[in-house]
Design a protein around this motif. Structure first.
Motif, PDB file in Angstrom:
ATOM      1  N   ARG A 103       4.415  -4.340   8.246  1.00  0.00           N
ATOM      2  CA  ARG A 103       5.663  -3.610   7.968  1.00  0.00           C
ATOM      3  C   ARG A 103       5.369  -2.208   7.447  1.00  0.00           C
ATOM      4  NH1 ARG A 103       6.742  -9.133   6.330  1.00  0.00           N
ATOM      5  NH2 ARG A 103       5.572  -8.683   4.458  1.00  0.00           N
ATOM      6  N   PHE A 104       6.295  -1.293   7.751  1.00  0.00           N
ATOM      7  CA  PHE A 104       6.070   0.107   7.423  1.00  0.00           C
ATOM      8  C   PHE A 104       7.378   0.718   6.930  1.00  0.00           C
ATOM      9  CE2 PHE A 104       5.101   4.563   8.211  1.00  0.00           C
ATOM     10  CZ  PHE A 104       3.736   4.650   7.991  1.00  0.00           C
ATOM     11  N   LEU A 105       7.412   1.120   5.658  1.00  0.00           N
ATOM     12  CA  LEU A 105       8.598   1.803   5.120  1.00  0.00           C
ATOM     13  C   LEU A 105       8.293   3.298   5.087  1.00  0.00           C
ATOM     14  CD1 LEU A 105      11.359   1.970   3.762  1.00  0.00           C
ATOM     15  CD2 LEU A 105      10.278   1.359   1.581  1.00  0.00           C
ATOM     16  N   HIS A 106       9.000   4.029   5.912  1.00  0.00           N
ATOM     17  CA  HIS A 106       8.718   5.457   6.054  1.00  0.00           C
ATOM     18  C   HIS A 106       9.785   6.274   5.339  1.00  0.00           C
ATOM     19  CE1 HIS A 106       7.372   9.197   7.812  1.00  0.00           C
ATOM     20  NE2 HIS A 106       8.600   9.432   8.257  1.00  0.00           N
ATOM     21  N   VAL A 149      -0.423  -3.980  -5.619  1.00  0.00           N
ATOM     22  CA  VAL A 149       0.043  -2.685  -5.126  1.00  0.00           C
ATOM     23  C   VAL A 149      -1.146  -1.733  -5.142  1.00  0.00           C
ATOM     24  CG1 VAL A 149       1.650  -0.779  -5.451  1.00  0.00           C
ATOM     25  CG2 VAL A 149       2.339  -3.093  -6.080  1.00  0.00           C
ATOM     26  N   THR A 150      -1.529  -1.262  -3.960  1.00  0.00           N
ATOM     27  CA  THR A 150      -2.629  -0.297  -3.890  1.00  0.00           C
ATOM     28  C   THR A 150      -2.019   1.094  -3.745  1.00  0.00           C
ATOM     29  OG1 THR A 150      -3.992  -1.937  -2.795  1.00  0.00           O
ATOM     30  CG2 THR A 150      -4.731   0.340  -2.647  1.00  0.00           C
ATOM     31  N   PHE A 200       0.881  -1.169   0.000  1.00  0.00           N
ATOM     32  CA  PHE A 200       0.000   0.000   0.000  1.00  0.00           C
ATOM     33  C   PHE A 200       0.916   1.216   0.000  1.00  0.00           C
ATOM     34  CE2 PHE A 200      -2.412   3.328   2.160  1.00  0.00           C
ATOM     35  CZ  PHE A 200      -3.665   3.215   1.587  1.00  0.00           C
ATOM     36  N   ILE A 201       0.779   2.066  -1.028  1.00  0.00           N
ATOM     37  CA  ILE A 201       1.696   3.211  -1.149  1.00  0.00           C
ATOM     38  C   ILE A 201       0.915   4.502  -0.963  1.00  0.00           C
ATOM     39  CG2 ILE A 201       3.361   4.386  -2.647  1.00  0.00           C
ATOM     40  CD1 ILE A 201       3.664   1.781  -4.168  1.00  0.00           C
ATOM     41  N   THR A 202       1.334   5.312  -0.004  1.00  0.00           N
ATOM     42  CA  THR A 202       0.713   6.637   0.129  1.00  0.00           C
ATOM     43  C   THR A 202       1.534   7.632  -0.696  1.00  0.00           C
ATOM     44  OG1 THR A 202       2.041   7.397   1.994  1.00  0.00           O
ATOM     45  CG2 THR A 202       0.100   6.047   2.510  1.00  0.00           C
ATOM     46  N   VAL A 216      -3.254  -5.862   3.692  1.00  0.00           N
ATOM     47  CA  VAL A 216      -1.979  -5.327   3.206  1.00  0.00           C
ATOM     48  C   VAL A 216      -0.854  -5.798   4.140  1.00  0.00           C
ATOM     49  CG1 VAL A 216      -0.647  -3.180   3.031  1.00  0.00           C
ATOM     50  CG2 VAL A 216      -2.928  -3.332   2.020  1.00  0.00           C
ATOM     51  N   ASP A 217       0.302  -6.171   3.528  1.00  0.00           N
ATOM     52  CA  ASP A 217       1.445  -6.601   4.334  1.00  0.00           C
ATOM     53  C   ASP A 217       2.342  -5.420   4.685  1.00  0.00           C
ATOM     54  OD1 ASP A 217       0.970  -9.513   4.075  1.00  0.00           O
ATOM     55  OD2 ASP A 217       1.245  -9.052   1.955  1.00  0.00           O
ATOM     56  N   THR A 218       2.594  -4.571   3.677  1.00  0.00           N
ATOM     57  CA  THR A 218       3.576  -3.503   3.876  1.00  0.00           C
ATOM     58  C   THR A 218       3.031  -2.173   3.361  1.00  0.00           C
ATOM     59  OG1 THR A 218       5.335  -5.100   3.553  1.00  0.00           O
ATOM     60  CG2 THR A 218       5.947  -2.784   3.363  1.00  0.00           C
ATOM     61  N   VAL A 219       3.247  -1.148   4.159  1.00  0.00           N
ATOM     62  CA  VAL A 219       2.873   0.202   3.732  1.00  0.00           C
ATOM     63  C   VAL A 219       4.148   0.987   3.426  1.00  0.00           C
ATOM     64  CG1 VAL A 219       1.956   2.411   4.550  1.00  0.00           C
ATOM     65  CG2 VAL A 219       0.659   0.311   4.929  1.00  0.00           C
ATOM     66  N   VAL A 220       4.146   1.644   2.262  1.00  0.00           N
ATOM     67  CA  VAL A 220       5.238   2.562   1.921  1.00  0.00           C
ATOM     68  C   VAL A 220       4.670   3.960   2.056  1.00  0.00           C
ATOM     69  CG1 VAL A 220       6.899   3.253   0.170  1.00  0.00           C
ATOM     70  CG2 VAL A 220       6.141   0.868   0.285  1.00  0.00           C
ATOM     71  N   HIS A 221       5.208   4.698   2.996  1.00  0.00           N
ATOM     72  CA  HIS A 221       4.603   5.992   3.321  1.00  0.00           C
ATOM     73  C   HIS A 221       5.414   7.136   2.700  1.00  0.00           C
ATOM     74  CE1 HIS A 221       2.535   9.155   5.228  1.00  0.00           C
ATOM     75  NE2 HIS A 221       3.293   9.282   6.305  1.00  0.00           N
ATOM     76  N   LEU A 222       4.915   7.595   1.566  1.00  0.00           N
ATOM     77  CA  LEU A 222       5.587   8.692   0.853  1.00  0.00           C
ATOM     78  C   LEU A 222       4.840  10.010   0.981  1.00  0.00           C
ATOM     79  CD1 LEU A 222       6.459   6.795  -2.420  1.00  0.00           C
ATOM     80  CD2 LEU A 222       8.109   8.178  -1.188  1.00  0.00           C
ATOM     81  N   ALA A 223       3.561   9.932   1.332  1.00  0.00           N
ATOM     82  CA  ALA A 223       2.739  11.150   1.330  1.00  0.00           C
ATOM     83  C   ALA A 223       3.321  12.180   2.297  1.00  0.00           C
ATOM     84  CB  ALA A 223       1.318  10.805   1.743  1.00  0.00           C
ATOM     85  N   ALA A 224       3.525  13.366   1.817  1.00  0.00           N
ATOM     86  CA  ALA A 224       4.057  14.441   2.660  1.00  0.00           C
ATOM     87  C   ALA A 224       3.774  15.773   1.988  1.00  0.00           C
ATOM     88  CB  ALA A 224       5.555  14.262   2.860  1.00  0.00           C
TER      89      ALA A 224
END
Lengths: 536, 460
Positions: free
Chosen positions: B110-113, B30-31, B6-8, B70-78
């Motif tokens: 999991r969380f990729l920040h 990939v959401t 899940f990608i923000t 969702v297994d992993t979130v990729v946090h790009l939103a900023a």
């Protein structure tokens, strides 16, 4: 009982059909009948559409971005939104040739009233003085139509201009701007009435404030300009749908009527139409034919019928249309406030201004500009675009627009006629219009009067922002085959029966001997019901 | 390897590159979350694994449904760039906290920040962006999720916001450097950053660590800007140093009143005050030797600009500058797409039908928002139907119907009649001043173009 064919499914056509069905006749409506697109997300408000639609630009601007108005656009102040393009889609027929007039024809199911703004104003006896009928003849039908379509309004100062009939629903809720104008008027009305002859009140609208049948009351979603999603604003397709449930009714769409054919006794025998799908020619026989296709289209059918019978090319004199002037204004009290996009978007208030007589009054519809597209207006501001956007944001809640309507009279210089094709192809309609010699004076006086009334209401109408619409823009075409008590050619009787063909009735604007400044659709509907209710 | 991502911020600058890379990777799904509708919204586009959804990280109702499974979130939103401090904290810090709670509820493991190297600047008093990102990092560390935090240095590519800023400083006749120019930077190409992120995802490297990710070469700010100048002019630059001492305090003072009118904020000058380099001990090691050097990076960008800059890219750049000029915002992918699309469909916008003056005005206006302002003022009076005005009108029509920008046009900028009247007067004065300035600047060019056209017409 008779078999009646009605040409056109506009406001007058469907009301005629509804009444004729009630009287026990068989009715067929023949029509091109472009269909409206399906309603999108009916429960969403305007801004929710922008937030939620996958492609809001497609909805608001169109696939080809046709709703974007560029600085050199030939279109008017505001074009029609993509959702209403179907109203002006033209089948493969030769368009009218015009001079001094910009004709607009509709081939939509429901006609031009599918794009109307819902103003419903009964004519008074003064305005009907050139007609062979009076208000008393029309009143029962005004009431019937009001009950059927749902009319909201109230008894206020505007009663001096339009009579109060039965079956009125309560007026719609006003937005903050309209409320502010009405409050100011109430405070200062004795001076405003005395100094300017202006009277302000609620508009009479074919938009329901209470549920009516399967139609829901207006829920103020702010989507009026793009087509009411809940049918709170009446359109003729509502009545057409009801007619379709009647066993004696049939609807023949995709047909463009060219003329009527006669039998040996000078009676109309059949209607000739061409399919807009495959070019096939059809004939429909009936006992009675009714033209309700709009003044210009009905005139063309009438002229072609005469031409094919006798070879004569005649002129139908007396074409009329309301001159309209758009006057933007600013209400400084509302500047710098957040506007409410979830409000009724057409004119909530109407201002009547008395001129020399109550018959010749100025009919002014006041719209508080809120959810209309901003870019056509922003580019008119006298600054660079960046500053104009900023200024627009600050002024938006205080902006308004007055649509000033002037009456018109029949004059011999304004006519429609036919130009046959030399190769035997379809004939072409010719439209000629010359404004009255005192047109300039009338316009200047109207502007002066309205500006003065706005000033008294605490509003400013900035100079240079006004727009005098071309003739033809109001689409209130009238006067080409008027009502007359004398049985002259190219006129109709008080029951709208042609003096040229005894089994022909004409029910659209053609039959008006005078065009008042008010919107005529309500009277067209009432009159159509009246003549369908007569014995034939 | 993670199965469901899940990608923000998937529609942002780094997000778009990441999504493009992930199309070729073996993830189950990939959401992609975007604050506004994406053209491929809610659908599985072109048969790939990407699915676009609309939502806001601050609104759990808009994300929780999509986080299920969702297994992993990729946090790009900023929120980046010139924004108000409260907005930075609302999106970057509070938004991250809310997202973490949503992830926790949905069972995400999991969380990729994606953070920023700016969080370790010595002084971030005037840099709310850095402070808000630091708060976000702390929220991630305090969460129960397995996480990795990455702090990229300055991310560069032909379309990156930082590259446009550097280009504006160095591509002109003079090169402007804030301060002494000795601060050290370690620019990284966006492709290299994305490769690192894909590496972390592919190898499941979620050991609650923080990586600092920079390019393979360090340099000083002045040298970097000089090299950019050299690319365009093939000579050593004339460097103009703008002292930070008066500039920063002036900007800080002005921000309280004129925030919206300022071209940049004091915080945005922080990279000229503090080193933006990655700590070697915290570097992500796997890809260090395949990364682009500064020379490769700059040559690649120039190559792209000179030979590979397609019509679409030019229009995107134009759209960005014009949106910034009109409403001080950046367009999202939806607006860029429609801006390009309209240029295909609307004949009035075609360059081939435009005059020399039209083309000159459009080119000038698309250089910088300030030039746009001058062109806007001049053409309002002397060329109201110029091509560039049509482009602005088209863009304005898109901005007023698009989800990400319509609210900007809805709200008043000043409240109350007195303030609005004053703003109106100021707008008039400003307009007259700019008209005078633009007439001096563009009047001779306009006359020359009209004369030239007239002569050509006579010859023809």
């Amino acid at each position: 009982m008779a078999h009646v064919i009605v040409v056109g499914s506009g406001a007058s056509g469907v009301q005629y059909a509804a009444m004729a069905l009630e009287r026990g006749h068989d009715v067929t409506i023949v029509d091109v009948g472009n269909r409206a697109p399906d309603t999108v997300a009916p429960d969403s408000s305007l801004n929710e559409l922008k937030d939620r639609l996958p492609d809001p630009a497609l909805y608001f601007l169109g696939n080809e971005y046709g709703a974007v108005l560029y600085p050199d656009a030939k279109e008017e102040y505001y074009g029609f939104p993509p959702t209403k393009e179907f109203i002006f889609e033209t089948p493969d027929v030769s368009p009218p040739s015009s001079s001094g007039f910009r004709p607009l024809l509709s081939y939509a199911r429901g006609g031009l009233a599918e794009a109307w703004t819902g103003g419903v104003y009964p004519l008074n006896d003064l305005e009907l003085s050139d007609f062979p009928i009076g208000y008393d003849d029309l009143e029962p039908y005004y009431e019937r139509i009001a009950e059927h379509i749902g009319v909201s309004g109230t008894d206020d100062d505007l009663r001096r201009f339009y009579p109060l009939h039965a079956n009125l629903q309560p007026a719609l809720n006003l937005d903050a701007h309209s409320r502010s104008l009405l409050e100011t008027y109430e405070e200062r009305k004795s001076r405003i009435n005395r100094d300017t002859g202006a009277y302000l009140g609620h508009s009479r609208l074919a938009t329901i404030s209470r549920d009516l049948g399967d139609r829901k009351a207006c829920d103020y979603k702010g989507r009026c300009l793009w087509g009411c999603p809940s049918e709170s604003l009446y359109t003729p397709s509502v009545t057409l749908r009801r007619c379709l449930q009647h066993p004696n009714f049939s609807y023949q769409p995709n047909l463009h009527v060219s003329h009527l054919e006669l039998n040996g006794r000078d009676e109309l025998q059949c209607l000739v139409a061409t399919s807009v799908v495959d070019g096939r020619r059809c004939r429909f026989e009936a006992d009675r034919f009714v033209l309700g296709a709009g003044a210009l289209s009905s005139a063309k059918i009438f002229l072609e019928t005469i031409f094919r019978r006798s070879g004569d090319i005649v002129k139908l004199k007396g074409l009329m249309d309301n001159r309209q002037i758009l006057m933007p204004f600013l209400n400084p009290r509302l500047m710098g406030r957040q506007y409410d996009p979830e409000s009724y978007q057409y004119h909530q208030l109407t201002m009547g201004i008395e001129l020399d007589s109550a018959r010749e009054y100025l009919h002014c519809q006041i719209t508080t500009l809120t959810t209309a597209l901003a870019h056509p207006l922003v580019q008119k501001f006298p600054f660079d675009l960046r500053s104009s956007i900023s200024t627009f944001r600050n002024l938006r809640s205080g902006l308004g627009l007055v649509n000033i309507n002037l009456h018109d009279r029949r004059r011999a210089s304004n006519y429609v006629t036919l130009r046959p094709d030399v190769d035997g192809g379809p004939a072409r309609l010719i439209v000629r219009y010359h404004p009255a010699p005192n047109e300039g004076h009338r316009i200047r006086r109207a502007i002066r009067k309205v500006r003065s009334a706005l000033w008294q209401l605490g509003c400013l109408a900035p100079p240079g922002t006004m727009h005098i619409r071309p003739m033809g823009a109001s689409v209130h075409y009238a006067g080409t085959i008027p009502m007359s008590t004398r049985p002259e050619s190219f006129t109709v009787s008080s029951d709208c029966v042609s003096h040229d063909f005894e089994n022909l009735q004409i029910i659209d604007g053609s039959i008006f001997p005078f065009l008042p400044s008010k919107n005529i659709t309500f009277t067209l509907m009432a009159n159509a019901a009246r003549v369908a209710d007569s014995d034939f | 390897m993670a199965d469901r991502l899940f990608i923000t911020g998937a529609n942002g600058f780094v997000g778009r590159h990441l999504v493009e890379q992930l199309r070729h990777q073996a993830f189950e799904q990939v959401t992609c979350l975007s604050t506004r509708s994406h053209p491929d919204n809610e659908s599985v586009n072109d048969g790939s694994l990407c699915r676009w959804v609309t939502g806001d990280i601050r609104d759990p109702r808009s994300t929780s449904e999509h986080l299920e499974g969702v297994d992993t979130v990729v946090h790009l939103a900023a929120l980046t760039g010139k924004q108000r401090a409260e907005d930075h904290f609302s999106v970057n810090a509070e938004g991250t906290r809310i997202l973490l709670e949503s992830c926790h509820r949905a069972g995400v493991r999991r969380f990729l920040h994606v953070s920023t190297i700016a969080v370790k600047f010595r002084d971030t008093t005037h840099y709310p962006y850095a402070r808000s990102k630091l708060e976000a990092e702390e929220a991630v560390r305090n969460s129960s999720l397995q996480h990795t935090i990455i702090r990229p240095t300055i991310v560069v590519s032909a379309e990156s916001p930082s590259w446009h800023a550097f280009r504006q400083l160095a591509a002109g006749p003079l090169t402007f450097v804030f301060g002494g120019g000795a601060t050290r930077i370690q620019p990284i190409h966006v492709d290299d950053l994305v490769a690192c992120m894909v590496g972390i995802l592919r190898h499941d490297e979620f050991a609650d660590t923080t990586f600092e990710i920079g390019g393979c070469e360090q340099t000083t700010m002045e040298r970097f800007l000089s090299r950019i100048h050299g690319l365009y002019h093939q000579r050593r630059p004339t460097v103009v140093h703008i002292p930070l001492w008066p500039t920063v305090p002036c900007l800080v003072a002005a921000e309280t009143v004129f925030h919206d009118m300022l071209p940049l904020t004091a915080g945005q000058l922080s990279p000229f005050q503090h080193d933006s380099t990655a700590d070697r001990e915290k570097a992500y090691p796997q890809l260090e030797y395949t990364m682009k050097s500064v020379t490769e990076m700059l040559d690649g960008i120039l190559e792209e600009e000179r030979h590979g800059e397609t019509q679409a890219r030019m229009l995107d750049r134009e759209c960005r500058i014009f949106t910034s000029h009109l409403i001080d915002c950046q367009p999202d992918e939806y607006i860029l797409k429609h801006y390009r699309d309209a240029h295909q469909k609307v004949w009035e916008l075609g360059h081939s039908r435009s005059s020399t003056f039209d083309r000159a005005m459009t080119s000038l206006a698309s250089c910088h928002p300030l030039l746009s302002r001058l062109v806007d003022t001049y053409t309002r009076v002397f060329a109201p139907t110029a091509l560039v005005r049509k482009k602005w009108i088209l863009l304005l029509s898109l901005l007023e119907v698009s989800a990400s920008t319509h609210s900007v046009l809805d709200a008043p900028q000043q409240e109350g009649s007195t303030r609005v009247t004053f703003a109106l007067l100021m707008a008039g004065v400003r307009f007259m001043f700019l008209l005078l300035l633009s007439s001096i600047a563009f009047g001779p060019l306009h006359v020359a173009c009209i004369s030239g056209a007239s002569i050509r017409h006579r010859i023809d």
